[in-house]
Design a protein around this motif. Structure first.
Motif, mmCIF file in Angstrom:
data_model
loop_
_atom_site.group_PDB
_atom_site.id
_atom_site.type_symbol
_atom_site.label_atom_id
_atom_site.label_comp_id
_atom_site.label_asym_id
_atom_site.label_seq_id
_atom_site.Cartn_x
_atom_site.Cartn_y
_atom_site.Cartn_z
ATOM 1 N N GLN A 1 41.146 37.089 19.549
ATOM 2 C CA GLN A 1 41.020 37.166 20.915
ATOM 3 C C GLN A 1 39.912 35.970 21.738
ATOM 4 N N LEU A 2 39.284 35.681 20.720
ATOM 5 C CA LEU A 2 37.981 34.612 21.257
ATOM 6 C C LEU A 2 38.463 33.211 20.908
ATOM 7 N N LEU A 3 39.904 33.028 20.235
ATOM 8 C CA LEU A 3 40.487 31.547 20.195
ATOM 9 C C LEU A 3 40.521 30.901 21.324
ATOM 10 N N LEU B 1 37.757 29.724 41.060
ATOM 11 C CA LEU B 1 38.456 31.093 41.355
ATOM 12 C C LEU B 1 39.881 30.884 41.010
ATOM 13 N N CYS B 2 40.355 31.614 39.938
ATOM 14 C CA CYS B 2 41.712 31.404 39.456
ATOM 15 C C CYS B 2 42.882 32.527 40.093
ATOM 16 N N GLY B 3 43.462 32.228 40.740
ATOM 17 C CA GLY B 3 44.503 33.097 41.143
ATOM 18 C C GLY B 3 44.051 33.963 42.391
ATOM 19 N N TYR B 4 43.012 33.494 43.040
ATOM 20 C CA TYR B 4 42.426 34.315 44.196
ATOM 21 C C TYR B 4 43.606 34.685 45.112
ATOM 22 N N ARG B 5 43.590 36.163 45.314
ATOM 23 C CA ARG B 5 44.821 36.697 46.090
ATOM 24 C C ARG B 5 44.553 36.925 47.722
ATOM 25 N N GLY B 6 43.172 36.614 48.039
ATOM 26 C CA GLY B 6 42.733 36.894 49.254
ATOM 27 C C GLY B 6 43.197 35.595 50.380
ATOM 28 N N ASP B 7 42.731 35.603 51.584
ATOM 29 C CA ASP B 7 42.650 34.453 52.501
ATOM 30 C C ASP B 7 42.265 33.171 51.811
ATOM 31 N N ALA C 1 34.151 34.758 33.794
ATOM 32 C CA ALA C 1 33.924 36.017 34.110
ATOM 33 C C ALA C 1 35.232 36.801 34.779
ATOM 34 N N GLY C 2 35.310 38.076 34.670
ATOM 35 C CA GLY C 2 36.602 38.598 35.161
ATOM 36 C C GLY C 2 37.170 39.520 33.986
ATOM 37 N N GLU C 3 38.134 40.336 34.304
ATOM 38 C CA GLU C 3 38.800 41.066 33.267
ATOM 39 C C GLU C 3 39.274 40.336 32.255
ATOM 40 N N ARG C 4 38.878 40.762 31.064
ATOM 41 C CA ARG C 4 39.193 39.972 29.760
ATOM 42 C C ARG C 4 40.853 39.387 29.588
ATOM 43 N N PRO C 5 41.565 40.489 29.742
ATOM 44 C CA PRO C 5 43.095 39.779 29.576
ATOM 45 C C PRO C 5 43.301 38.661 30.539
ATOM 46 N N ALA C 6 42.940 38.954 31.709
ATOM 47 C CA ALA C 6 43.247 37.889 32.742
ATOM 48 C C ALA C 6 42.637 36.577 32.494
ATOM 49 N N VAL C 7 41.341 36.680 32.178
ATOM 50 C CA VAL C 7 40.637 35.397 31.435
ATOM 51 C C VAL C 7 41.177 34.621 30.419
ATOM 52 N N ASP C 8 41.626 35.517 29.526
ATOM 53 C CA ASP C 8 42.355 34.890 28.318
ATOM 54 C C ASP C 8 43.621 34.185 28.909
ATOM 55 N N ASP C 9 44.299 34.984 29.803
ATOM 56 C CA ASP C 9 45.278 34.151 30.006
ATOM 57 C C ASP C 9 45.493 32.851 30.798
ATOM 58 N N VAL C 10 44.338 33.026 31.554
ATOM 59 C CA VAL C 10 43.814 31.525 32.074
ATOM 60 C C VAL C 10 43.287 30.343 31.034
ATOM 61 N N LEU C 11 42.579 30.786 30.125
ATOM 62 C CA LEU C 11 42.201 29.799 28.930
ATOM 63 C C LEU C 11 43.152 29.556 28.047
ATOM 64 N N ARG C 12 44.080 30.079 27.918
ATOM 65 C CA ARG C 12 45.060 29.777 26.930
ATOM 66 C C ARG C 12 45.703 28.400 26.781
ATOM 67 N N ARG D 1 33.553 40.129 40.668
ATOM 68 C CA ARG D 1 33.728 41.340 41.257
ATOM 69 C C ARG D 1 34.069 41.456 42.749
ATOM 70 N N HIS D 2 33.558 40.461 43.344
ATOM 71 C CA HIS D 2 33.791 39.988 44.850
ATOM 72 C C HIS D 2 35.066 39.392 44.871
ATOM 73 N N SER D 3 35.481 38.539 44.030
ATOM 74 C CA SER D 3 36.841 37.870 44.229
ATOM 75 C C SER D 3 37.918 38.734 43.464
ATOM 76 N N ALA D 4 37.671 39.370 42.680
ATOM 77 C CA ALA D 4 38.704 40.176 42.215
ATOM 78 C C ALA D 4 39.602 39.287 41.424
ATOM 79 N N CYS D 5 39.302 38.323 40.715
ATOM 80 C CA CYS D 5 39.918 37.319 39.974
ATOM 81 C C CYS D 5 39.164 36.655 38.854
ATOM 82 N N PRO D 6 39.762 36.030 37.963
ATOM 83 C CA PRO D 6 39.005 35.238 37.079
ATOM 84 C C PRO D 6 38.359 34.234 37.256
ATOM 85 N N VAL D 7 36.957 34.041 36.864
ATOM 86 C CA VAL D 7 35.992 32.950 37.448
ATOM 87 C C VAL D 7 35.726 31.985 36.348
#
Length: 528
Positions: A301-303, A245-251, A200-211, A181-187
């Protein structure tokens, strides 16, 4: 290259990145000086750590990296050697950029400095209109200080939130959700072998990371660019994992601070035994298998999660198993001993699910039987049975297989004749008992059982109930029943007469005996 203003800058949450050279040049006060980039245009995204006004030719020795140097070049005019060395010294000091105010010393961009800056990849910016450097330093420094304060505030907010969760005994997932929630990116939390333990994070973004997790994770391990920020997990001189932190957009500095706070909290959570005594590996497997069994999330989706958790999934044969009352750690050790890839997790109903992943050319039935036999032959496991569904070659069929195995395990759980069952029990082996267990929560079945057994249950005679159970389970074999209860045949006859009197039924009549048997199976199923 002329810099144009961006009237609507993008604001991120978490805090904005540190000011880049490009962003500094779009500030309203800087635009008044008509800035032009004459060299190093491909390096304008360098972060600016500070702004330094200096006219000294040897200013490079005073820098520590990341500074934007402002100068009029008054001490460099007329000496091309000094101009070249000036640029080289700034490059060696890792300055972010140099801004040259045109005027009496340099009425036009100096070609020698431009060529040297281009070779070094150092942004060289000239200001075509007179510009008070003090205004730029004040503007940039105040913005940098605000960003630094925002980073520290974020760090403390995260520390406070995570500490409160740990104090409340929250599970690992709750901590990761807060971090995401604080990092606004998949963890992602992974062990040293890059096996994903939690996300943790938004499911579509997490799945993109895990593929393609393992490849990406290994590349990210070489550096922390592109917003991939990691912190090591461990204690007492030993590392056992990392948080990414995967794809963190901050500083980047803020991201590293956030990752460090997260790592501190996760280490403390593990030291305090968070997760109801389960290891993170066990929690990961439990989450995945529970989602597969539940069916709320499509198997497809769980693959990515299964693959990232270390389960082989390409061209495999999957064998869904369930062990009533199985001990997770012991089952996991047995899988490793036998060299069988798979996941093990205790489900909410007390059964332990096992999902084997075998090569297509392996004999799934033989390996399942070998696993079950070794489990039954183990110390203290003489009554252990393994409930199995048929092997699946399609991942989408795994959830149904796990549910079938769990149903079979439920049907044989607590069975008095476990020793008579095969080491591997399948749906065809549970017969009527399996159907009754499946229907035990149906109100009609419950009403039927109460009605059929009412007289005996009201008498509350456990001995008579036990005799009835054995008599029906042995196929109404009176000799065997007497033997098992260690009573004489006449004594057994008297007890059976008492049972029939209570039930108002004739147990010598097949239909009536079958009706009582079904009612008793339903009653026993409801008590478990």
């Amino acid at each position: 290259m002329t810099i144009a203003s961006d009237s609507s800058p993008t604001l991120w949450n978490p805090p904005e990145p540190a000011l880049s050279v490009r962003q500094v040049l779009t500030l309203e006060r800087v635009l008044a000086g008509e800035p032009e980039v004459v060299a190093g245009a491909g390096h304008l995204d360098r972060p600016v750590r500070w702004v330094h006004v200096a006219e000294a030719a040897d200013v490079g020795v005073m820098l520590s990296g990341g500074e934007m140097v402002l100068t009029t070049g008054v001490l460099l005019a007329g000496d091309e050697g000094k101009q070249t060395e000036y640029i080289r010294s700034l490059h060696r000091a890792e300055a972010a950029a140099v801004v040259l105010g045109l005027g009496r010393a340099f009425p036009a961009p100096p070609d020698v400095m431009r060529r040297a800056a281009e070779r070094c990849g150092l942004p060289l910016v000239v200001l075509h209109r007179p510009f008070p450097f003090a205004e730029l330093t004040e503007e940039v420094q105040s913005r940098l200080v605000r960003r630094k304060f925002a980073s520290v505030s974020l760090s403390e907010a995260v520390r406070t939130a995570l500490t409160a969760l740990i104090t409340a005994g929250a599970p690992l997932q709750a901590l990761l959700d807060e971090i995401a929630r604080h990092s606004a990116c998949p963890v992602v939390v992974a062990n040293l072998a890059h096996r994903v333990l939690a996300t943790a994070g938004e499911r579509p973004a997490v799945d993109d990371v895990l593929r393609d997790w393992e490849r990406i994770a290994r590349q990210a391990g070489a550096g922390q660019g592109d917003g991939w920020i990691r912190a090591e997990l461990g204690g007492r001189g030993e590392r056992w994992g990392r948080i990414v932190l995967c794809g963190y957009r901050g500083d980047g500095a803020t991201g590293r601070l956030l990752a460090d706070r997260a790592a501190e909290a996760l280490v403390l959570h593990r030291m305090l035994g968070g997760g109801a005594g389960r290891t993170w590996e066990e929690q990961s497997a439990r989450s995945l298998l529970t989602d597969l069994v539940g069916g709320a999330v499509p198997a497809r989706q769980l693959l990515p999660r299964a693959r990232a958790a270390g389960l082989p999934v390409n061209r495999r044969t999957f064998v869904p198993l369930a062990v009533p009352g199985g001990e997770t750690a012991g089952l996991d050790r047995l899988l490793r001993l036998l060299g069988l890839p798979g996941l093990v997790a205790e489900l909410a109903d007390g059964a332990t699910a096992v999902l084997l992943s075998l090569a297509r050319d392996q004999d799934a039935d033989a390996l399942t039987a070998h696993f079950a036999t070794r489990l039954r032959d183990g110390p203290g496991a003489a009554r252990t049975v393994v409930a199995a569904a048929d092997a699946r070659t399609a991942w989408d069929e795994v959830p149904a297989g796990l549910r079938e195995a769990r149903h079979v395990a439920d049907a044989v759980a607590g069975s008095a004749d476990a020793l008579a069952l095969p080491a591997v029990v399948r749906l065809k082996d549970v017969h009527l008992r399996g159907l009754i267990r499946l229907l035990r929560d149906d109100p009609h079945v419950q009403s039927f059982a109460e009605r059929e057994l009412d007289g005996l249950l009201r008498r509350a005679d456990d001995d008579l109930l036990s005799v009835l159970r054995t008599y029906l389970a042995t196929g109404r074999n009176k000799s065997r029943t007497a033997q098992l209860h260690h009573v004489s045949r006449p004594a057994l006859y008297r007890r059976l007469e008492a049972v029939q009197a209570c039930l108002g039924a004739d147990l010598d009549d097949f239909e009536q005996a079958a009706s009582v048997h079904i009612a008793l199976l339903a009653h026993d199923a409801q008590q478990q």
